[in-house]
Design a protein around this motif. Structure first.
Motif, short mmCIF file in Angstrom:
data_model
loop_
_atom_site.label_atom_id
_atom_site.label_comp_id
_atom_site.label_asym_id
_atom_site.label_seq_id
_atom_site.Cartn_x
_atom_site.Cartn_y
_atom_site.Cartn_z
N ALA A 31 0.83 -1.21 0.00
CA ALA A 31 0.00 0.00 0.00
C ALA A 31 0.86 1.26 0.00
CB ALA A 31 -0.95 -0.01 1.18
N ILE A 32 1.73 1.39 -1.03
CA ILE A 32 2.48 2.63 -1.21
C ILE A 32 2.36 3.08 -2.66
CG2 ILE A 32 4.09 2.06 0.64
CD1 ILE A 32 6.24 1.65 -1.51
N LYS A 33 2.59 4.36 -2.86
CA LYS A 33 2.57 4.93 -4.20
C LYS A 33 3.80 5.81 -4.36
CE LYS A 33 0.01 7.82 -7.36
NZ LYS A 33 -1.15 8.63 -7.61
N PRO A 34 4.56 5.65 -5.39
CA PRO A 34 4.44 4.61 -6.41
C PRO A 34 5.01 3.29 -5.90
CG PRO A 34 6.33 5.99 -6.89
CD PRO A 34 5.67 6.58 -5.67
N GLY A 35 4.53 2.21 -6.44
CA GLY A 35 5.12 0.92 -6.11
C GLY A 35 4.19 -0.15 -5.62
N LYS A 36 2.91 -0.05 -5.89
CA LYS A 36 1.96 -1.06 -5.40
C LYS A 36 2.34 -2.48 -5.79
CE LYS A 36 -2.98 -2.03 -5.41
NZ LYS A 36 -4.27 -1.56 -5.91
N PRO A 37 2.69 -2.74 -7.06
CA PRO A 37 3.09 -4.12 -7.38
C PRO A 37 4.51 -4.39 -6.88
CG PRO A 37 3.16 -2.80 -9.37
CD PRO A 37 2.66 -1.91 -8.26
N LEU A 38 4.64 -5.31 -5.95
CA LEU A 38 5.93 -5.73 -5.43
C LEU A 38 5.76 -7.17 -4.98
CD1 LEU A 38 8.73 -4.17 -3.77
CD2 LEU A 38 7.55 -5.73 -2.22
N ALA A 39 6.70 -8.00 -5.31
CA ALA A 39 6.61 -9.41 -4.93
C ALA A 39 7.79 -9.78 -4.05
CB ALA A 39 6.61 -10.30 -6.19
N PHE A 40 7.52 -10.60 -3.05
CA PHE A 40 8.58 -11.12 -2.20
C PHE A 40 8.29 -12.59 -1.93
CE2 PHE A 40 10.47 -12.26 1.87
CZ PHE A 40 11.78 -11.90 1.63
N ARG A 96 -6.72 13.01 -2.00
CA ARG A 96 -6.39 12.05 -0.95
C ARG A 96 -6.31 10.67 -1.59
NH1 ARG A 96 -8.42 14.14 4.34
NH2 ARG A 96 -9.25 16.20 3.88
N ILE A 97 -5.26 9.95 -1.28
CA ILE A 97 -5.17 8.59 -1.81
C ILE A 97 -5.10 7.61 -0.64
CG2 ILE A 97 -4.07 9.36 -3.96
CD1 ILE A 97 -1.48 8.05 -2.87
N ALA A 98 -5.47 6.37 -0.90
CA ALA A 98 -5.56 5.36 0.16
C ALA A 98 -4.19 4.84 0.60
CB ALA A 98 -6.43 4.20 -0.31
N ARG A 99 -3.17 5.03 -0.23
CA ARG A 99 -1.85 4.49 0.07
C ARG A 99 -0.90 5.57 0.59
NH1 ARG A 99 -0.16 2.27 -5.50
NH2 ARG A 99 -1.64 3.78 -6.29
N GLU A 100 0.11 5.16 1.36
CA GLU A 100 1.18 6.09 1.72
C GLU A 100 1.90 6.47 0.44
OE1 GLU A 100 3.86 6.07 5.44
OE2 GLU A 100 4.88 4.79 3.97
N VAL A 139 3.73 11.27 2.33
CA VAL A 139 2.37 11.74 2.57
C VAL A 139 1.57 10.56 3.10
CG1 VAL A 139 0.31 12.78 1.56
CG2 VAL A 139 2.58 13.42 0.69
N PRO A 140 1.08 10.65 4.34
CA PRO A 140 0.31 9.54 4.91
C PRO A 140 -0.97 9.25 4.10
CG PRO A 140 0.93 11.11 6.62
CD PRO A 140 1.24 11.76 5.30
N PRO A 141 -1.49 8.04 4.21
CA PRO A 141 -2.73 7.69 3.50
C PRO A 141 -3.87 8.64 3.87
CG PRO A 141 -1.76 5.75 4.53
CD PRO A 141 -0.98 6.94 5.01
#
Length: 161
Positions: A31-40, A96-100, A139-141
């Motif tokens: 839940a961050i922007k930019p960078g929502k797609p991340l795999a681990f 306002r966006i939902a992600r940090e 910027v916080p969500p």
């Protein structure tokens, strides 16, 4: 193992399926922007980090997530997370966006006060804004930014850049 691209949900994003077929995926999407797609995950005993494909998103996810992980895996126990400093927003934004959100920002000084403002285009597909920036503004969500609001700033110098 570290890769970039192919971890989202498009027709040509095959990394998630490949990792699940060869090993296990522990985390997908953040839940961050930019960078929502991340795999681990892991393939056998080998850890795997799949970064997004857009260059701005790669920058943020590598600096904030992959870099601390890699440093820790190399034995570093302290200083894994960058220090954050309070600065004032030199701009306003109602959205306002939902992600940090991590904005690439430049600093200016006005009457002895540091102000942060977005450097150029903030699209995740644009990396040139990082060249004009001095760091990342967090910027916080669900936060609308008001001029003069205190936010956290992470200088690129804290990230080894």
């Amino acid at each position: 193992m570290l890769s970039s691209g192919g971890v989202s949900v498009g027709d040509e994003d095959h990394v998630k399926g490949a990792i699940e077929a060869l090993g296990e995926l522990s985390l997908w999407r953040i839940a961050i922007k930019p960078g929502k797609p991340l795999a681990f995950g892991r393939i056998g005993e080998t850890p795997f980090i799949g970064l997004p494909g857009n260059p701005g998103a790669v920058l943020v996810t590598f600096l904030m997530l992959a870099r601390p992980y890699l440093l820790r895996m190399q034995g570093q126990a302290t200083g894994l997370l960058p220090r954050r400093y309070p600065v004032l927003a030199g701009f306003s934004r109602d959205k306002r966006i939902a992600r940090e959100e991590y904005l690439r920002v430049a600093l200016s000084e006005k009457e002895g006060t540091l102000l942060a403002a977005p450097a150029h285009n903030q699209s995740s597909g644009v990396l040139s804004s990082a060249l004009l920036a001095e760091g990342l503004l967090v910027v916080p969500p669900q936060t609308a930014v008001e001029r003069g609001m205190k936010l956290e700033f992470i200088p690129f110098s804290e990230l080894g850049m």
